[in-house]
Motif scaffolding. Structure first.
Motif, short mmCIF file in Angstrom:
data_model
loop_
_atom_site.label_atom_id
_atom_site.label_comp_id
_atom_site.label_asym_id
_atom_site.label_seq_id
_atom_site.Cartn_x
_atom_site.Cartn_y
_atom_site.Cartn_z
N LEU A 4 1.02 -1.18 0.02
CA LEU A 4 -0.39 0.28 0.12
C LEU A 4 1.11 1.26 -0.18
O LEU A 4 1.75 1.19 1.14
CB LEU A 4 -1.00 -0.05 1.11
N VAL A 5 0.62 2.77 -0.70
CA VAL A 5 1.22 3.40 -1.27
C VAL A 5 0.75 4.22 -0.80
O VAL A 5 -0.46 4.91 -1.25
CB VAL A 5 2.17 3.50 -2.44
N GLU A 6 0.46 5.07 0.43
CA GLU A 6 0.26 6.17 0.02
C GLU A 6 0.88 7.55 -0.07
O GLU A 6 2.02 7.67 0.06
CB GLU A 6 -0.08 7.00 1.86
N SER A 7 -0.23 9.07 -0.49
CA SER A 7 0.82 9.90 -1.24
C SER A 7 -0.41 11.54 -1.22
O SER A 7 -1.61 11.03 -0.71
CB SER A 7 0.74 10.33 -2.25
N GLY A 8 0.61 12.89 -0.98
CA GLY A 8 -0.59 13.06 -1.29
C GLY A 8 -0.52 14.18 0.05
O GLY A 8 -1.08 15.78 0.27
N GLY A 9 0.87 14.05 1.07
CA GLY A 9 0.55 15.20 2.31
C GLY A 9 1.37 16.09 2.32
O GLY A 9 1.99 16.22 1.01
N GLY A 10 1.29 16.29 3.51
CA GLY A 10 2.36 18.02 3.04
C GLY A 10 1.56 19.07 4.08
O GLY A 10 1.03 19.07 5.65
N LEU A 11 2.13 20.22 4.19
CA LEU A 11 2.29 21.31 4.07
C LEU A 11 1.63 22.56 3.71
O LEU A 11 1.23 22.76 2.72
CB LEU A 11 3.32 22.43 5.01
N VAL A 12 -0.10 23.01 4.93
CA VAL A 12 -0.99 23.97 4.25
C VAL A 12 -1.53 24.65 5.08
O VAL A 12 -1.30 24.32 6.48
CB VAL A 12 -2.09 22.66 3.61
N GLN A 13 -1.81 25.74 5.36
CA GLN A 13 -2.47 26.48 5.93
C GLN A 13 -3.75 26.54 6.26
O GLN A 13 -4.59 25.91 5.47
CB GLN A 13 -2.29 28.28 5.43
N PRO A 14 -4.06 27.13 7.48
CA PRO A 14 -5.57 27.01 7.99
C PRO A 14 -6.51 26.65 7.07
O PRO A 14 -6.62 28.25 6.54
CB PRO A 14 -5.69 27.45 9.10
N GLY A 15 -8.09 26.26 6.69
CA GLY A 15 -8.36 26.75 5.44
C GLY A 15 -7.93 26.13 4.15
O GLY A 15 -9.41 25.94 3.39
N GLY A 16 -6.53 25.63 4.54
CA GLY A 16 -6.58 24.81 2.65
C GLY A 16 -7.21 23.68 2.46
O GLY A 16 -7.76 23.31 3.43
N SER A 17 -6.47 22.70 1.40
CA SER A 17 -6.75 21.95 0.72
C SER A 17 -5.77 20.57 0.64
O SER A 17 -4.94 21.01 0.26
CB SER A 17 -7.96 21.33 -0.19
N LEU A 18 -6.46 19.16 1.40
CA LEU A 18 -5.38 18.76 0.87
C LEU A 18 -5.96 17.45 0.28
O LEU A 18 -6.75 16.38 0.65
CB LEU A 18 -3.87 18.22 1.43
N ARG A 19 -5.01 16.12 -0.83
CA ARG A 19 -5.79 14.81 -1.00
C ARG A 19 -5.32 14.20 -1.42
O ARG A 19 -4.02 13.75 -1.06
CB ARG A 19 -6.41 15.37 -2.84
#
Length: 121
Positions: A4-19
């Motif tokens: 299983l491989v996960e991806s898409g994490g990171g640093l984001v400001q409050p109110g932002g989005s990630l997938r």
């Protein structure tokens, strides 16, 4: 081996989005239910969201209306769309996928290594 491989994490400001994405590979018949967990420093791992094989979903109360799970069964991939992110969403996010190797096999599960999500201004 089933992986299983996960991806898409990171640093984001409050109110932002990630997938986030969670892709299962290997010689398997199909992926069944898949869950996203998260673990913040000093806290226990908690269940965030679950998607069943048919596509129905359930969410932790604090993420309802902000997070959405979806899946592409043909690609054995699951997604977690995270909107309106808050600092308290900061954690390592782990994918847990249940699967079967054959149509009559038992259901097994596999964990991903985790992907860091940091929400900070």
């Amino acid at each position: 081996q089933v992986q299983l491989v996960e991806s898409g994490g990171g640093l984001v400001q409050p109110g932002g989005s990630l997938r986030l994405s969670c892709a299962v590979s290997g010689r398997i018949f199909r992926v069944d239910a898949v869950a996203w967990y998260r673990q913040a420093p000093g806290k226990q791992r908690e269940l965030v969201a679950v998607i069943a094989s048919g596509g129905s979903t359930n969410y932790k109360d604090s993420v309802k209306g902000r997070f959405t799970m979806s899946r592409d069964n043909a690609k054995n991939t699951v997604f977690l769309q995270m909107n309106s992110l808050r600092p308290e969403d900061t954690a390592v996010y782990y994918c847990n996928a249940t699967f079967r190797r054959l149509p009559i096999s038992i259901v097994e599960y596999v964990w991903g290594q985790g992907t860091q999500v940091t929400v900070s201004s």
